[in-house]
Design an enzyme around this catalytic site. Structure first.
Site, PDB file in Angstrom:
ATOM      1  N   ASP A  41       0.832  -1.218   0.000  1.00 54.22           N
ATOM      2  CA  ASP A  41       0.000   0.000   0.000  1.00 54.22           C
ATOM      3  C   ASP A  41       0.861   1.260   0.000  1.00 54.22           C
ATOM      4  O   ASP A  41       2.008   1.249   0.452  1.00 54.22           O
ATOM      5  CB  ASP A  41      -0.878   0.033   1.267  1.00 54.22           C
ATOM      6  CG  ASP A  41      -2.076  -0.906   1.158  1.00 54.22           C
ATOM      7  OD1 ASP A  41      -2.071  -1.763   0.256  1.00 54.22           O
ATOM      8  OD2 ASP A  41      -2.990  -0.790   1.995  1.00 54.22           O
ATOM      9  N   HIS A  82      -5.732  10.122  -0.284  1.00 51.97           N
ATOM     10  CA  HIS A  82      -5.592   9.370   0.979  1.00 51.97           C
ATOM     11  C   HIS A  82      -6.018  10.217   2.175  1.00 51.97           C
ATOM     12  O   HIS A  82      -5.597   9.998   3.296  1.00 51.97           O
ATOM     13  CB  HIS A  82      -4.142   8.876   1.155  1.00 51.97           C
ATOM     14  CG  HIS A  82      -4.043   7.607   1.963  1.00 51.97           C
ATOM     15  ND1 HIS A  82      -4.048   7.588   3.344  1.00 51.97           N
ATOM     16  CD2 HIS A  82      -3.933   6.305   1.579  1.00 51.97           C
ATOM     17  CE1 HIS A  82      -3.936   6.334   3.776  1.00 51.97           C
ATOM     18  NE2 HIS A  82      -3.874   5.524   2.716  1.00 51.97           N
ATOM     19  N   HIS A 124       3.610  -2.374   3.191  1.00 55.02           N
ATOM     20  CA  HIS A 124       3.630  -0.991   2.703  1.00 55.02           C
ATOM     21  C   HIS A 124       4.864  -0.699   1.849  1.00 55.02           C
ATOM     22  O   HIS A 124       5.950  -1.212   2.128  1.00 55.02           O
ATOM     23  CB  HIS A 124       3.521  -0.012   3.882  1.00 55.02           C
ATOM     24  CG  HIS A 124       2.170  -0.033   4.516  1.00 55.02           C
ATOM     25  ND1 HIS A 124       1.803  -0.989   5.450  1.00 55.02           N
ATOM     26  CD2 HIS A 124       1.073   0.748   4.316  1.00 55.02           C
ATOM     27  CE1 HIS A 124       0.531  -0.780   5.802  1.00 55.02           C
ATOM     28  NE2 HIS A 124       0.063   0.265   5.133  1.00 55.02           N
TER      29      HIS A 124
HETATM   30 ZN   LIG Z   1      -3.008   3.554   2.893  1.00 60.71          ZN
END
Ligand SMILES: [Zn+2]
Length: 324
Positions: free
Chosen positions: A124, A176, A282
């Site tokens: 992500d 985001h 991530h």
């Molecule tokens: Zn995120």
């Protein structure tokens, strides 16, 4: 004289007898005619009685049939009402879910053997300074993965490379920013469409795979719109997107002190109990530990019998329970 008298008397008597015979015969004929007429009437009356009886019987049969039909109608009406009640009580999202679960039960994925464990590695918040390192390690292990990207990042030039190597570019968010994307369904899709266009312009890919910031189970969105995740999880699927949460959390985003060993251990421990996993990691500049852990994660999962695939819209699942 006597002789004449006797003759006359005889003649008169004969005449009388004849008259009597004629009278009797006439009476007898009259009676016979009357009797015949009477019999005819009796026959016609009894025929009518038979007709009436037949009609009565028919009437009774119709009454019974009518009662049966009425009973059947009432039963059907009750059944219909019950089914309507049941239908109203089912959440539309659950219906979609049930349909997909049924479909997935017939798909090869649900008939996994120990040698066909599937792992979807997901990264992500990229692309970032770490993207190229991650791509190299994945190449080394011939693994495919999914990158849920952010449109406001500065490293969007890596998007074509991600796609060229056979990985999936998933849509995470353009901004985001929870306060913007979770204030309404329209606001969410406005952000999603902006990111989708960016990815298409840069990498030539029209992605139909998404991950909600915070996952579909996030409660933070409640601050901006009550019930927004319930609406969005349903709406994105109606609009042709497949959304993915995860069932293995590497824990690499918990804090900046998480080591590679902790990340590896988190993934392998959770994966050991499953046959099909979607791993949350991530792709961020400050997540050096994730990159360091990646080779050990790939080796460990491979040893458990996992193969590494990229997500696409035909894959279904890894959904969290929606809390808002
Ligand atoms: Zn995120």
């Amino acid at each position: 004289m006597n002789k004449i008298n006797k003759k006359t008397v005889f003649k008169v008597m004969v005449a009388l007898i004849l008259v009597a015979i004629i009278c009797l015969t006439g009476c007898a004929v009259g009676l016979a005619v009357q009797n015949y007429k009477l019999q005819k009437r009796v026959a016609s009356v009894s025929a009518n009685v038979d007709d009436v009886n037949a009609l009565n019987a028919e009437n009774e049969a119709l009454k019974t049939e009518n009662a049966d039909l009425k009973q059947k109608l009432e039963a059907s009406q009750k059944e219909l009402a019950d089914k309507q009640k049941l239908l109203e009580s089912v959440d539309p999202q659950k219906l979609i879910l049930a349909e997909k679960v049924l479909a997935s039960q017939n798909s090869p994925q649900s008939t996994e053997t120990p040698n066909s464990k599937v792992c979807y590695l997901t990264f992500d918040d990229g692309p970032s300074d770490r993207t190229l390192e991650i791509l190299d390690i994945l190449d080394e292990y011939e693994a495919k993965a999914t990158f849920f990207v952010i449109g406001s990042n500065s490293k969007l030039e890596y998007l074509p490379k991600i796609a060229e190597k056979g990985h999936t570019i998933g849509l995470h968010s353009n901004t985001h920013r929870y306060d913007l994307i979770y204030k309404s369904t329209d606001a969410f899709f406005e952000d999603l469409n902006a990111l989708s266009d960016k990815v298409y312009d840069i990498a030539g890919v029209r992605s139909k795979v998404i991950r909600f910031p915070g996952g579909s189970s996030n409660g933070t969105s409640k601050k901006y719109s009550k019930g927004i995740m319930t609406r969005l999880t349903s709406q994105v699927q109606i609009n042709g997107y497949a959304y993915f949460d995860w069932n293995v959390d590497s824990g690499d985003a918990e804090n900046n002190n998480v080591t590679a060993d902790i990340i590896t251990n988190n993934v392998l421990t959770q994966a050991a109990k499953k046959n099909s996993i979607c791993v949350l990691m991530h792709d961020l500049g400050n997540k050096k530990a994730t990159v360091e852990a990646l080779p050990e994660i790939l080796k460990g999962l491979k040893a458990m019998g996992y193969r590494f695939e990229a997500l696409d819209e035909t894959v279904y699942g890894y959904h969290h329970a929606v809390t808002n």
